[in-house]
Write an enzyme that holds these catalytic residues in place. Structure first.
Site, PDB file in Angstrom:
ATOM      1  N   VAL A  61      23.318  22.707  13.700  1.00 56.62           N
ATOM      2  CA  VAL A  61      22.021  22.410  14.328  1.00 56.62           C
ATOM      3  C   VAL A  61      22.066  21.207  15.266  1.00 56.62           C
ATOM      4  CG1 VAL A  61      20.608  23.484  12.531  1.00 56.62           C
ATOM      5  CG2 VAL A  61      21.226  21.055  12.313  1.00 56.62           C
ATOM      6  N   TYR A 155      17.599   8.266   6.488  1.00 53.49           N
ATOM      7  CA  TYR A 155      16.829   9.449   6.071  1.00 53.49           C
ATOM      8  C   TYR A 155      15.344   9.224   6.352  1.00 53.49           C
ATOM      9  CZ  TYR A 155      15.676  13.539   3.166  1.00 53.49           C
ATOM     10  OH  TYR A 155      15.227  14.767   2.712  1.00 53.49           O
ATOM     11  N   LYS A 159      13.111  11.403   8.980  1.00 59.30           N
ATOM     12  CA  LYS A 159      12.022  12.241   8.468  1.00 59.30           C
ATOM     13  C   LYS A 159      10.649  11.766   8.974  1.00 59.30           C
ATOM     14  CE  LYS A 159      14.476  15.278   6.119  1.00 59.30           C
ATOM     15  NZ  LYS A 159      14.541  16.679   6.549  1.00 59.30           N
TER      16      LYS A 159
HETATM   17  P1  NAP Z   1      20.761  21.657   0.642  1.00 54.72           P
HETATM   18  O1  NAP Z   1      20.732  22.311  -0.695  1.00 54.72           O
HETATM   19  O2  NAP Z   1      21.807  20.636   0.906  1.00 54.72           O
HETATM   20  O3  NAP Z   1      20.790  22.779   1.787  1.00 54.72           O
HETATM   21  C1  NAP Z   1      20.807  22.388   3.136  1.00 54.72           C
HETATM   22  C2  NAP Z   1      21.725  23.284   3.926  1.00 54.72           C
HETATM   23  O4  NAP Z   1      21.772  22.806   5.294  1.00 54.72           O
HETATM   24  C3  NAP Z   1      23.161  23.239   3.402  1.00 54.72           C
HETATM   25  O5  NAP Z   1      23.728  24.520   3.367  1.00 54.72           O
HETATM   26  C4  NAP Z   1      23.825  22.346   4.438  1.00 54.72           C
HETATM   27  O6  NAP Z   1      25.222  22.515   4.539  1.00 54.72           O
HETATM   28  C5  NAP Z   1      23.119  22.769   5.696  1.00 54.72           C
HETATM   29  N1  NAP Z   1      23.401  21.851   6.804  1.00 54.72           N
HETATM   30  C6  NAP Z   1      23.650  20.535   6.751  1.00 54.72           C
HETATM   31  N2  NAP Z   1      23.946  20.052   7.948  1.00 54.72           N
HETATM   32  C7  NAP Z   1      23.887  21.103   8.812  1.00 54.72           C
HETATM   33  C8  NAP Z   1      24.102  21.241  10.201  1.00 54.72           C
HETATM   34  N3  NAP Z   1      24.478  20.208  10.981  1.00 54.72           N
HETATM   35  N4  NAP Z   1      23.939  22.457  10.757  1.00 54.72           N
HETATM   36  C9  NAP Z   1      23.583  23.516   9.995  1.00 54.72           C
HETATM   37  N5  NAP Z   1      23.383  23.449   8.678  1.00 54.72           N
HETATM   38  C10 NAP Z   1      23.546  22.245   8.087  1.00 54.72           C
HETATM   39  O7  NAP Z   1      19.366  20.930   0.913  1.00 54.72           O
HETATM   40  P2  NAP Z   1      17.858  21.254   0.427  1.00 54.72           P
HETATM   41  O8  NAP Z   1      17.568  20.357  -0.704  1.00 54.72           O
HETATM   42  O9  NAP Z   1      17.634  22.700   0.311  1.00 54.72           O
HETATM   43  O10 NAP Z   1      17.067  20.640   1.679  1.00 54.72           O
HETATM   44  C11 NAP Z   1      16.499  21.435   2.701  1.00 54.72           C
HETATM   45  C12 NAP Z   1      15.622  20.524   3.557  1.00 54.72           C
HETATM   46  O11 NAP Z   1      14.594  19.957   2.723  1.00 54.72           O
HETATM   47  C13 NAP Z   1      16.360  19.345   4.182  1.00 54.72           C
HETATM   48  O12 NAP Z   1      15.851  19.095   5.477  1.00 54.72           O
HETATM   49  C14 NAP Z   1      16.006  18.186   3.246  1.00 54.72           C
HETATM   50  O13 NAP Z   1      16.079  16.936   3.909  1.00 54.72           O
HETATM   51  C15 NAP Z   1      14.596  18.546   2.859  1.00 54.72           C
HETATM   52  N6  NAP Z   1      14.135  17.958   1.601  1.00 54.72           N
HETATM   53  C16 NAP Z   1      14.782  18.186   0.429  1.00 54.72           C
HETATM   54  C17 NAP Z   1      14.259  17.657  -0.756  1.00 54.72           C
HETATM   55  C18 NAP Z   1      14.872  17.933  -2.120  1.00 54.72           C
HETATM   56  O14 NAP Z   1      14.430  17.342  -3.112  1.00 54.72           O
HETATM   57  N7  NAP Z   1      15.837  18.808  -2.267  1.00 54.72           N
HETATM   58  C19 NAP Z   1      13.122  16.861  -0.719  1.00 54.72           C
HETATM   59  C20 NAP Z   1      12.503  16.616   0.510  1.00 54.72           C
HETATM   60  C21 NAP Z   1      13.008  17.184   1.656  1.00 54.72           C
HETATM   61  P3  NAP Z   1      26.166  21.367   3.850  1.00 54.72           P
HETATM   62  O15 NAP Z   1      25.920  21.454   2.409  1.00 54.72           O
HETATM   63  O16 NAP Z   1      27.535  21.780   4.281  1.00 54.72           O
HETATM   64  O17 NAP Z   1      25.744  20.031   4.393  1.00 54.72           O
END
Ligand code: NAP
Length: 248
Positions: A61, A155, A159
């Site tokens: 991305v 972060y 955000k």
């Molecule tokens: P996740 O389990 O780490 O999934 C995120 C996916 O995005 C992973 O497959 C990751 O690959 C991929 N990614 C990372 N960098 C990328 C890039 N440059 N290009 C394309 N794909 C990429 O995270 P999640 O918890 O589902 O989070 C999803 C979103 O919600 C994120 O924006 C996060 O900041 C936000 N969020 C999460 C939480 C939470 O509690 N989980 C809370 C608030 C907000 P890699 O693993 O290889 O990096």
């Protein structure tokens, strides 16, 4: 009849975590979905599991060229894009401000913030051709408050920026029937969450009024609503899904 019948969606970061959950829900509700991620093996397997409504493409991305290619794939396979879920993100260094390495700071901003600009810039022309659009930018409670349990300047910066960029796009493209909203999850049980806490939530539970970590599907309900015509008069807004954490 599905809530997303006729919609053509791109979901980034869709190989695992919340993005994978959104992909499941979108396909079940009738959308055609292009799943993108850098984790190609997981993404291909998920798209195969989801069947004809889903395809996968490898995508960084942070790359403008990748975004151009991705929009071309979506249009060739399905037609003009009507939904964009900018979900891919990374947590980055858990360090106090004076200890954050510049390269780490820049990388977090590239993945979480610059990608939102690149994604909207690439997809909006397709939405203009479609005559409609819903953009859902995934921020965080770290886009609303700085103290959510971890020191994480980069972060928080990225955000908070997503929140403002969402409002800018909503104002600019409202007259074109394109809506844009940000989503602010609290603690959600995904691989990112487990990696951050090294356990199933750990001390985070005590901070959460509902005293539990959410399942990704609970966030998918909100993202589905914002992607669908059910939210037809909602744009430029912040949608908090945090069990009351930021109410404290
Ligand atoms: P996740 O389990 O780490 O999934 C995120 C996916 O995005 C992973 O497959 C990751 O690959 C991929 N990614 C990372 N960098 C990328 C890039 N440059 N290009 C394309 N794909 C990429 O995270 P999640 O918890 O589902 O989070 C999803 C979103 O919600 C994120 O924006 C996060 O900041 C936000 N969020 C999460 C939480 C939470 O509690 N989980 C809370 C608030 C907000 P890699 O693993 O290889 O990096």
């Amino acid at each position: 009849m599905g809530q997303l019948d006729g919609k053509i969606a791109i979901i980034t970061g869709a190989s695992r975590g919340m993005g994978a959950s959104h992909a499941h829900r979108f396909v079940a509700e009738g959308a055609k979905v292009l799943l993108t991620d850098m984790r190609a093996d997981l993404g291909k397997a998920l798209a195969a599991e989801l069947g004809g409504g889903a395809i996968f493409a490898e995508h960084d991305v942070t790359s403008a060229a990748d975004w151009h290619r991705i929009v071309g794939i979506a249009e060739d396979e399905f037609g003009p894009v009507t939904v964009l879920v900018n979900n891919a993100g990374i947590l980055g260094p858990m360090a106090k401000t004076a200890d954050v390495v510049e390269a780490d700071y820049m990388h977090v901003c590239a993945v979480n913030q610059h990608s939102i600009y690149l994604g909207m810039r690439a997809v909006i022309p397709s939405m203009l051709r479609a005559g409609q659009g819903s953009i859902v930018n995934i921020s965080s409670i770290a886009g609303l408050v700085a103290n959510y349990g971890f020191p994480s300047l980069a972060y928080v910066a990225s955000k908070f920026a997503v929140r403002g960029m969402t409002k800018a796009a909503a104002v600019e493209y409202g007259p074109d029937n394109i809506r844009c909203n940000s989503v602010h999850p609290g603690f959600i049980m995904t691989p990112m969450m487990v990696e951050a806490t090294n356990e199933e939530g750990g001390d985070a539970l005590a901070q959460i009024p509902l005293r539990r970590i959410a399942e990704p599907e609970e966030v998918s309900n909100l993202v589905l609503f914002l992607a669908s015509d059910q939210s037809s008069y909602i744009s430029g807004a912040e949608h908090v899904i945090d069990a009351g954490m930021t109410a404290q």
